[in-house]
Design a protein around this motif. Structure first.
Motif, PDB file in Angstrom:
ATOM      1  N   VAL A 158       0.819  -1.204   0.000  1.00 50.98           N
ATOM      2  CA  VAL A 158       0.000   0.000   0.000  1.00 50.98           C
ATOM      3  C   VAL A 158       0.855   1.256   0.000  1.00 50.98           C
ATOM      4  CG1 VAL A 158      -0.203  -0.104   2.524  1.00 50.98           C
ATOM      5  CG2 VAL A 158      -1.866   1.206   1.213  1.00 50.98           C
ATOM      6  N   ALA A 159       1.997   1.248   0.734  1.00 51.27           N
ATOM      7  CA  ALA A 159       2.835   2.453   0.811  1.00 51.27           C
ATOM      8  C   ALA A 159       3.453   2.769  -0.557  1.00 51.27           C
ATOM      9  CB  ALA A 159       3.920   2.270   1.860  1.00 51.27           C
ATOM     10  N   LEU A 160       3.918   1.737  -1.254  1.00 45.60           N
ATOM     11  CA  LEU A 160       4.543   1.957  -2.559  1.00 45.60           C
ATOM     12  C   LEU A 160       3.515   2.483  -3.566  1.00 45.60           C
ATOM     13  CD1 LEU A 160       6.954   1.766  -4.450  1.00 45.60           C
ATOM     14  CD2 LEU A 160       6.393  -0.658  -4.828  1.00 45.60           C
ATOM     15  N   LEU A 191       1.398   1.124   7.764  1.00 48.09           N
ATOM     16  CA  LEU A 191       1.046   1.092   9.180  1.00 48.09           C
ATOM     17  C   LEU A 191       1.405  -0.269   9.766  1.00 48.09           C
ATOM     18  CD1 LEU A 191      -0.315   2.527  11.594  1.00 48.09           C
ATOM     19  CD2 LEU A 191      -2.484   1.529  10.828  1.00 48.09           C
ATOM     20  N   SER A 192       2.150  -0.261  10.873  1.00 45.79           N
ATOM     21  CA  SER A 192       2.561  -1.502  11.523  1.00 45.79           C
ATOM     22  C   SER A 192       1.364  -2.211  12.131  1.00 45.79           C
ATOM     23  CB  SER A 192       3.599  -1.192  12.611  1.00 45.79           C
ATOM     24  OG  SER A 192       3.840  -2.324  13.413  1.00 45.79           O
ATOM     25  N   GLU A 226       3.458   5.790  17.384  1.00 42.73           N
ATOM     26  CA  GLU A 226       4.544   5.006  17.980  1.00 42.73           C
ATOM     27  C   GLU A 226       5.664   4.766  16.965  1.00 42.73           C
ATOM     28  OE1 GLU A 226       2.139   2.370  21.310  1.00 42.73           O
ATOM     29  OE2 GLU A 226       2.183   1.701  19.234  1.00 42.73           O
ATOM     30  N   GLN A 227       5.282   4.492  15.715  1.00 41.40           N
ATOM     31  CA  GLN A 227       6.305   4.333  14.681  1.00 41.40           C
ATOM     32  C   GLN A 227       7.121   5.609  14.526  1.00 41.40           C
ATOM     33  OE1 GLN A 227       3.168   2.255  11.863  1.00 41.40           O
ATOM     34  NE2 GLN A 227       5.151   2.170  10.870  1.00 41.40           N
ATOM     35  N   PHE A 282       8.067  11.939   7.570  1.00 42.49           N
ATOM     36  CA  PHE A 282       7.758  10.515   7.725  1.00 42.49           C
ATOM     37  C   PHE A 282       6.259  10.338   7.516  1.00 42.49           C
ATOM     38  CE2 PHE A 282       6.997   6.815  10.771  1.00 42.49           C
ATOM     39  CZ  PHE A 282       7.347   5.867   9.817  1.00 42.49           C
ATOM     40  N   PHE A 283       5.901   9.604   6.449  1.00 44.89           N
ATOM     41  CA  PHE A 283       4.505   9.331   6.106  1.00 44.89           C
ATOM     42  C   PHE A 283       4.171   7.901   6.526  1.00 44.89           C
ATOM     43  CE2 PHE A 283       5.818  12.706   3.389  1.00 44.89           C
ATOM     44  CZ  PHE A 283       4.694  13.459   3.065  1.00 44.89           C
TER      45      PHE A 283
END
Length: 787
Positions: free
Chosen positions: A556-558, A647-648, A655-656, A676-677
């Motif tokens: 999803v991030a890419l 998202l972790s 927290e990340q 940082f996104f």
């Protein structure tokens, strides 16, 4: 003459992928390094003395002290191995010196050590807790406060079964840490340091109060460590039991007693593992850590065992407090019963912290060693496949967990049996390591940072007297234990043999598989190993976007980045962080690197997604001991503008960002700020600034500054006043007031924040110079600008 060598251009469909050779590490002080090792090594103080006395008699404290003094020499061997070109603990050192077969044998013995650390620590913690519960039941019954349901027919207090209850406790704690490791537990030097600070308070009270008690009651030392005073149990004789040799043991009996006390030295291997992350100057701080560990363990383990022998009468010591000597020691101090029970509760609390922590350490250490072996091609990639949700090496964790649970159930919580078996892995891992270092003295003649003394030079030949002596003592003790520790010999040899077979078969499968798939992998990726990672080596421009990727099924991030970025103007770098387990090397050669099936799948998906967008991406693999440290270091050295991550599953976006901000703070100067996104599964976005940044001022704040500026400019003496002067003056004045009136300022600030809207807070507080959110988009909302 011109070279006749020809170079063939790679196929056009081959994608360039960079693999970093230097591992991204976080660096810690020698105090924190010592704390991490002592969390493992210090746990043996709670059970080693009782196990040794059960085996060899009342002279055991002298042998425990002897072991702790000998540990100075063993630790010196580890310091020399860490100061050489070889890194990564027993496995790497033995492989470098003796080859792969001996390395697999040594790591098999080491795994036996690690696997049993968890059960023996958990059961020992259970013994302390069960003993405390039984003691409290007895005391309460003396005052007639115990309900009749908890009394037997004779009016005695109910007593929990020591071994059974301890086994249940050990199993419960092991299950807890198994789940934490499946999710991905954070191994923190801060936690280790805090535990050792609390432990040190207990040790100081123990030694001061115990020494005072000895002065009051008189000094009664245990029997001297002579052959005549050794009283071996039938189990301690092992295979010699019933033979005609028993009456003639003599000096051999001293060596037997030494071998039965060796488990007091368990945990030394942790020093080689933590060496990777000791800060500069590494060797100097490594030696400092070794000295701190040696002195602390000598005083704690040796001192507590000796005091227990002097203060606790023989009957209670061997029958009631054999498996929880320090708790018994608390009960036999001089002073009121209330304070003795209170101190015993404190002892049990500290014991729970350090012993249950040792369970986690053993699980992390076992997983790390197996990961290091897997990365070397000895275990198949099947073991390394990450958890689909948490991304951890769950199959290795499950293997370790299963072996530890089997051990707890098989021994039924018997500390003596566990201790006997445990010593096998301890002594043989030491022996292999010292043998390897001795061989390396002859094979490798390059510069060493430090050598085990003494060394005698005869002509051009240097004789390592100290190293030879340490090896001979260890080898003799190991061989003696083979004949006198039947439980350890049978279980240890069987365990090591099973692991050795698994390693050998897996290695052969890997060789066949890689031979078949090598061409296919090269057709897809052109692997390039770089010693250092910078913009030139990765071939990207300043201001690039770094995207982390760990799940090929949902990139999803890419996709989020590619949908919003013109790659003609800004480069996109896809990064996978390869976690290096405990005991891994600091640097990896190209031969040591293995491009796993998971990584191939991951980057194949990345290239496929990029092609679907019609855009270009660069690829990078980062070996690291900590994910956030690797991202912060890489973002800084590559001069990226933004880091984008999914998202972790185990952490919130705040927290990340907080952890990434902490890693950024630890970087040396100069360091760059970046965005940082964090991208949620539905495309929801949180954005954070990493590093010092201008605060987001509300319109009311801006109006307030402007009104102050207008009012102050009416004074002719400050006609050249600027808005920034007002802010600077206000901050300077606040800093001065805070230094003088800290409590009042904090109280007023808390009251002010409580009245404000908490929408821009991170967990209730905004960490200084770390990360604060600057925008948050609801699901499906696109940002108004490209990143």
């Amino acid at each position: 003459m011109a070279s006749s060598r020809t170079f063939t251009a790679p196929p056009s469909d081959r994608v360039r992928l960079i693999v970093a050779s230097s591992v991204m590490l976080t660096f810690i002080s020698f105090w924190r390094a010592a704390a991490i090792v002592l969390n493992d090594l210090g746990s043996s103080a709670f059970y080693a003395g009782g196990i040794a006395e059960q085996a060899i008699g009342a002279s055991a404290p002298w042998f425990i002290l002897g072991i702790m003094l000998f540990s100075f020499a063993v630790r010196a061997v580890y310091v020399e191995s860490c100061s050489m070109f070889t890194r990564g603990g027993v496995y790497r050192v033995v492989k470098e010196a003796l080859g792969g077969t001996f390395a697999k044998l040594s790591v098999s013995a080491l795994m036996f050590d690690y696997i049993l650390t968890g059960p023996i620590s958990g059961v020992s913690a259970g013994q302390y807790i069960t003993g405390l519960m039984n003691e409290l039941m007895t005391v309460v019954n003396q005052y007639n406060w115990l309900p009749p349901a908890l009394q037997d027919a004779h009016g005695n207090a109910f007593q929990f079964d020591m071994n059974g209850t301890s086994a249940i406790f050990a199993a419960a704690v092991t299950i807890y840490y198994w789940w934490q490791n499946i999710k991905g537990i954070e191994e923190s030097s801060d936690k280790a340091l805090r535990v050792m600070q609390i432990t040190t308070v207990m040790v100081v009270i123990l030694l001061v109060w115990g020494s005072y008690t000895v002065l009051v009651r008189g000094i009664h030392l245990p029997p001297a460590p002579s052959p005549a005073n050794l009283k071996f149990s039938s189990d301690a004789l092992g295979f010699l039991k019933g033979t005609s040799l028993v009456p003639f043991l003599g000096l051999f009996g001293i060596l037997m007693a030494f071998g039965h006390s060796i488990l007091a030295m368990s945990g030394e291997e942790s020093l080689a593992q933590v060496n990777r992350e000791i800060e500069h100057p590494k060797l100097k701080n490594l030696k400092r850590a070794a000295i701190v560990i040696a002195i602390y363990s000598l005083v704690f383990t040796g001192g507590a065992t000796l005091l227990a022998s002097m203060l606790i009468p023989d009957g209670p010591r061997t029958q009631v407090y054999q498996n929880n000597l320090i708790a018994g020691l608390a009960m036999y101090m001089v002073g009121p019963q209330f304070w003795r029970i209170a101190f015993r509760i404190f002892v049990v609390f500290v014991g729970f912290l350090i012993l249950s922590g040792a369970i986690n350490t053993s699980m992390i250490g076992s997983t790390g060693v197996l990961m290091r072996v897997a990365e070397d091609g000895v275990l198949t990639d099947w073991f390394r496949k990450p958890h689909p949700r948490f991304g951890t090496s769950h199959r290795i964790v499950n293997l370790v967990f299963g072996l530890q649970m089997f051990t707890i159930i098989a021994t039924r919580g018997n500390v003596i049996t566990l201790g006997e078996a445990y010593a096998f892995g301890v002594i043989w891992s030491f022996t292999f390591n010292s043998l390897a270092m001795l061989v390396l003295r002859w094979k490798y003649h390059g510069e060493r940072g430090w050598k085990v003394p003494p060394n005698i030079r005869i002509g051009k030949t240097e004789i390592p007297v100290g190293l030879i002596s340490v090896f001979l003592v260890l080898l003799t003790t190991a061989i003696t234990n083979l004949f006198t520790k039947s439980v350890a010999t049978v279980s240890g040899v069987a365990f090591a043999a099973v692991f050795f077979v698994i390693f050998t078969v897996s290695e052969q499968q890997n060789l066949r598989k890689h031979a078949l798939t090598a061409r296919q992998m090269k057709d897809h990726f052109q692997l390039e190993h770089q010693d250092t990672i910078d913009r030139e080596s990765v071939a990207i421009r300043p201001g690039a976007i770094m995207v982390t990727m760990h799940d090929a099924a949902n990139p999803v991030a890419l996709k989020w980045v590619l949908a919003r970025t013109k790659t003609e103007d800004r480069d996109v770098l896809v990064v996978s962080v390869r976690m290096m387990g405990v005991g891994g090397p600091e640097y990896l050669s190209a031969e040591q690197q293995s491009f796993s099936e998971h990584e191939q799948t991951l980057f194949t998906k990345a290239v496929s997604v990029a092609e679907s967008f019609g855009k270009k991406v660069s690829l990078l693999v980062l070996p690291a001991g900590d994910i956030f440290a690797a991202l912060a270091q890489s973002a800084n050295s590559l001069e990226v503008d933004s880091v984008v991550s999914g998202l972790s599953s185990s952490m919130t976006s705040e927290e990340q960002a907080f952890h990434l901000g902490q890693a950024w703070e630890a970087l040396p100067e100069p360091k760059r700020q970046f965005n940082f996104f964090v991208i949620g599964p539905e495309g929801e976005t949180s954005v954070f600034y990493i590093g010092p940044h201008a605060p987001t001022l509300s319109p009311d704040d801006v109006q307030l500054v402007h009104r102050l500026w207008l009012n102050m400019k009416r004074d002719p003496s400050v006609q050249d006043l600027h808005h920034s002067d007002i802010i600077t003056y206000a901050l300077t004045r606040l800093a001065g007031q805070y230094a003088r009136e800290k409590a009042e300022i904090l109280r007023e600030l808390r009251n002010y924040r409580a009245a404000e809207t908490p929408s821009l807070r991170i967990g209730g507080q905004e960490p200084p110079a770390l990360a604060s959110p600057v925008q948050s988009k609801p699901p499906g909302t696109k940002p108004s600008r490209e990143i």
